[in-house]
Enzyme design. Structure first.
Site, PDB file in Angstrom:
ATOM      1  N   SER A   1       0.748  -1.181   0.130  1.00  0.00           N
ATOM      2  CA  SER A   1       0.049  -0.043  -0.177  1.00  0.00           C
ATOM      3  C   SER A   1       0.917   1.190   0.053  1.00  0.00           C
ATOM      4  CB  SER A   1      -0.668   0.081   1.213  1.00  0.00           C
ATOM      5  OG  SER A   1      -1.610   1.330   1.538  1.00  0.00           O
TER       6      SER A   1
ATOM      7  N   TYR B   1      -0.711  -0.729  10.915  1.00  0.00           N
ATOM      8  CA  TYR B   1      -0.949  -1.203   9.401  1.00  0.00           C
ATOM      9  C   TYR B   1      -0.015  -0.625   8.257  1.00  0.00           C
ATOM     10  CZ  TYR B   1      -3.494  -0.958   4.844  1.00  0.00           C
ATOM     11  OH  TYR B   1      -3.689  -1.099   3.625  1.00  0.00           O
TER      12      TYR B   1
END
Length: 164
Positions: A32, A57
């Site tokens: 990401s 994350y």
């Protein structure tokens, strides 16, 4: 970290002999753009020292990039490619519930991973980070080979007994 990094590391290692046996094996990790906000402390991959959901994350996504680059180096002479990508901001449960927003359809998120897995254009490309089917430069931390190696070693230790 367990789902985004450890699972990717473990699954890849369990499938590696089959990937190596394939005529043109490819490994694609989905990371990401959030990786650029991550940091890795190889001695604290469980975030025992402070925890933030978004930081964890982002760090797990940085781990995906570092893992991919370290793997690509290890596979240089095997004819197997290893690349990673940002799939885009996709309308997932995590995005809706975690950040209260929507994104592009899942089909759009599949474009770059499928491109990396199947396109003849990238058949010989390895050790790169892609966004929207283009190789782009990841964050400075993602390009740190010493950090990638330290993460690899720490991950092997953490998964001892589970690796083939």
């Amino acid at each position: 970290m367990a789902v985004n990094h450890y699972a990717t590391f473990l699954l890849t290692h369990h499938l590696l002999s089959a990937v190596r046996a394939a005529p043109a094996g490819r490994i694609v990790a989905v990371s990401s753009m959030a990786h650029s906000g991550g940091s890795i402390a190889p001695a604290d991959l469980t975030f025992a020292i402070g925890f933030s959901g978004y930081a964890a994350y982002a760090s797990s996504k940085l781990a995906n990039v570092l893992f991919t680059f370290a793997l690509a180096k290890r596979l240089e002479d095997n004819g197997v490619t290893a690349n990673c990508c940002h799939p885009g901001v996709i309308s997932t449960k995590l995005l809706r519930r975690g950040w209260g927003m929507g994104g592009a359809p899942v089909e759009a998120g599949a474009r770059t991973p499928v491109y990396l897995a199947a396109s003849p254009e990238v058949a010989q490309v390895t050790g790169r980070y892609f966004d929207d089917r283009r190789a782009v430069t990841p964050s400075p931390a993602a390009r740190d080979p010493a950090l990638a190696e330290a993460l690899w070693i720490a991950t092997e230790r953490a998964l001892a007994g589970l690796l083939p």
